[in-house]
Design a protein around this motif. Structure first.
Motif, short mmCIF file in Angstrom:
data_model
loop_
_atom_site.label_atom_id
_atom_site.label_comp_id
_atom_site.label_asym_id
_atom_site.label_seq_id
_atom_site.Cartn_x
_atom_site.Cartn_y
_atom_site.Cartn_z
N TYR A 38 -60.19 -59.00 -61.45
CA TYR A 38 -60.31 -59.13 -62.90
C TYR A 38 -59.20 -58.39 -63.64
N ILE A 39 -58.05 -58.22 -63.02
CA ILE A 39 -57.00 -57.42 -63.62
C ILE A 39 -56.57 -57.96 -64.99
N GLY A 40 -56.54 -59.27 -65.15
CA GLY A 40 -56.14 -59.85 -66.43
C GLY A 40 -57.12 -59.50 -67.53
N ALA A 41 -58.41 -59.70 -67.28
CA ALA A 41 -59.44 -59.37 -68.28
C ALA A 41 -59.44 -57.88 -68.59
N ILE A 42 -59.24 -57.05 -67.57
CA ILE A 42 -59.22 -55.60 -67.75
C ILE A 42 -58.04 -55.19 -68.62
N ALA A 43 -56.87 -55.77 -68.37
CA ALA A 43 -55.69 -55.44 -69.16
C ALA A 43 -55.87 -55.85 -70.61
N VAL A 44 -56.39 -57.05 -70.83
CA VAL A 44 -56.61 -57.53 -72.20
C VAL A 44 -57.61 -56.63 -72.92
N ALA A 45 -58.70 -56.27 -72.22
CA ALA A 45 -59.71 -55.39 -72.83
C ALA A 45 -59.11 -54.04 -73.17
N ALA A 46 -58.37 -53.45 -72.22
CA ALA A 46 -57.80 -52.11 -72.44
C ALA A 46 -56.86 -52.09 -73.64
N TYR A 47 -55.93 -53.04 -73.67
CA TYR A 47 -54.95 -53.02 -74.75
C TYR A 47 -55.56 -53.47 -76.08
N SER A 48 -56.51 -54.38 -76.04
CA SER A 48 -57.15 -54.84 -77.27
C SER A 48 -57.92 -53.70 -77.93
N TYR A 49 -58.68 -52.96 -77.14
CA TYR A 49 -59.47 -51.87 -77.72
C TYR A 49 -58.60 -50.69 -78.10
N MET A 50 -57.48 -50.47 -77.39
CA MET A 50 -56.53 -49.46 -77.84
C MET A 50 -56.02 -49.82 -79.24
N ALA A 51 -55.74 -51.09 -79.44
CA ALA A 51 -55.27 -51.54 -80.75
C ALA A 51 -56.36 -51.41 -81.82
N LEU A 52 -57.62 -51.49 -81.39
CA LEU A 52 -58.73 -51.45 -82.34
C LEU A 52 -59.33 -50.05 -82.51
N VAL A 53 -58.61 -49.03 -82.01
CA VAL A 53 -59.08 -47.64 -82.17
C VAL A 53 -59.42 -47.32 -83.63
N PRO A 54 -58.61 -47.76 -84.63
CA PRO A 54 -58.95 -47.44 -86.03
C PRO A 54 -60.27 -48.05 -86.49
N ILE A 55 -60.77 -49.02 -85.76
CA ILE A 55 -62.05 -49.63 -86.12
C ILE A 55 -63.18 -49.07 -85.26
N VAL A 56 -62.93 -48.94 -83.96
CA VAL A 56 -63.97 -48.52 -83.01
C VAL A 56 -64.33 -47.05 -83.17
N GLN A 57 -63.32 -46.18 -83.28
CA GLN A 57 -63.60 -44.74 -83.30
C GLN A 57 -64.40 -44.28 -84.53
N PRO A 58 -64.04 -44.69 -85.75
CA PRO A 58 -64.86 -44.25 -86.89
C PRO A 58 -66.32 -44.66 -86.76
#
Length: 379
Positions: free
Chosen positions: A161-181
């Protein structure tokens, strides 16, 4: 004409879905400015590898003629055979990081460790969903909040599942301003978010800055040997930065090297985003578990700070604990923004930066520990 229509005849609905996924990633990169250096090449690569009979993948043509595809070749050489790309990227990351705020306040080391809770919570959750141990561990490492670490661990553990894992990791890194608050407000009160912290940094000598990356590498080499490649290259990049005699190399590592490797890594990882592997229920579950991991990372760091406040006279703003994830420097900036929204006079950026760079070290150590534990267990 029949030959020209072969591509359309070979098109599947799953490939059409991947075109949409690619377009969404490109849109997020350009319109929302979410990790554009990674999401844009990943999005475009997702389109390339899912074109029917695509020349970027290895093929056997009529007559038995074999051709090599550039993306598949890059994946084999740069990730599958050597894990070189994600490891080399850490030289550039290390050269970018200033460990001064952390060294002047070593207490922040604890938050880097506390904010890795999401990794192990996600591994447990993935196991409950029926994923094998190596896949569950690879999915859990999304909680490291570090894309190269996620790619490296999933590749070493041979996750499918390396592709799905990479997409998830980078997508949520990008969404830190939404997820963390969202995560922070779940477990803090307004009063806690308004806590002021004095910043009186002790001076960090050049000698200390030089000794630090060397010492960390040696210590980690004994404690978590599987982390040496990650931590060693991260610390090597930082040593280039701090030694004072390799200014040109430091600039090259921070800019040219990082940009080149990031560009190639983004489009290369799209090899694992082929429709037959990516468009599955498991991918959706992985994305949800990845979100859970990020939320639990943040909550783990915040709760650790709240626990420490039970024993401290000078209280810690618990939001600083949430900055212990590896998404550097985005997380520390998000924490500062939240602090100023509660009280415009509250400046906790340097405290958050200390926790944030601690998280960078902790995430790669945690990745090595996960690899070591899984390989030992499977033996």
């Amino acid at each position: 004409m029949s030959f020209l229509l072969d591509g359309l005849r070979a098109l599947t609905w799953q490939q059409v879905v991947m075109y949409l996924v690619g377009i969404v990633l490109i849109w997020l990169a350009i319109k929302k400015d979410y990790e554009p250096s990674l999401l844009l090449p990943m999005g475009f690569g997702a389109i390339l590898v899912n074109l029917p009979l695509s020349g970027v993948l290895d093929q056997t043509l009529q007559g038995g003629i074999s051709t090599s595809g550039i993306i598949q070749w890059l994946f084999k050489i740069g990730i599958d055979a050597s894990e070189a790309m994600p490891i080399l990227l850490f030289i550039g990351i290390g050269a970018m990081i200033d460990f001064g705020p952390l060294l002047s306040n070593p207490l922040m080391f604890l938050f880097g460790a506390g904010a890795q809770f999401g990794i192990f919570a996600a591994i447990l959750l993935a196991s409950l969903f029926g994923f094998s141990l190596n896949d569950a561990a690879s999915i859990g490492i999304i909680g490291a909040a570090d894309g190269p670490t996620s790619i490296l661990v999933s590749q070493i553990l041979h996750s499918k599942y390396i592709g799905a894992i990479a997409v998830a990791a980078y997508s949520y890194m990008a969404l830190v301003p939404i997820v963390q608050p969202f995560a922070i407000k779940l477990v803090t009160t307004k009063k806690e978010r308004r806590i002021h912290m004095d910043y009186n940094p002790s001076s960090v000598s050049k000698k200390m800055r030089i000794v630090f990356p060397i010492a960390v590498t040696i210590i980690v080499g004994f404690v978590a040997p599987q982390s040496v490649a990650l931590v060693g290259f991260l610390m090597f990049g930082n040593l280039i930065r701090e030694c004072g005699v390799l200014g040109t190399m430091s600039d090259t590592a921070q800019n040219n090297l990082s940009n080149l490797i990031t560009l190639l890594l983004g489009i290369t990882i799209s090899f694992s985003m082929r429709a037959d592997q990516f468009v599955t229920v498991d991918t959706l579950i992985i994305m949800l578990i990845g979100l859970f991991a990020f939320v639990m990372d943040t909550i783990g760091g915040v709760l650790l700070a709240k626990f420490m406040n039970l024993f401290l006279k000078k209280k810690i703003n618990p939001m600083v604990g949430g900055a212990g994830i590896s998404a550097f420097p985005m997380s520390s900036r998000v924490i500062q923004k939240m602090a100023m929204e509660e009280d415009p006079t509250n400046i906790i950026l340097m405290h958050a930066a200390g926790a944030n760079v601690s998280g960078q070290i902790a995430s790669v150590i945690a990745g090595g520990m996960v690899i070591n534990l899984v390989t030992q267990f499977l033996k």
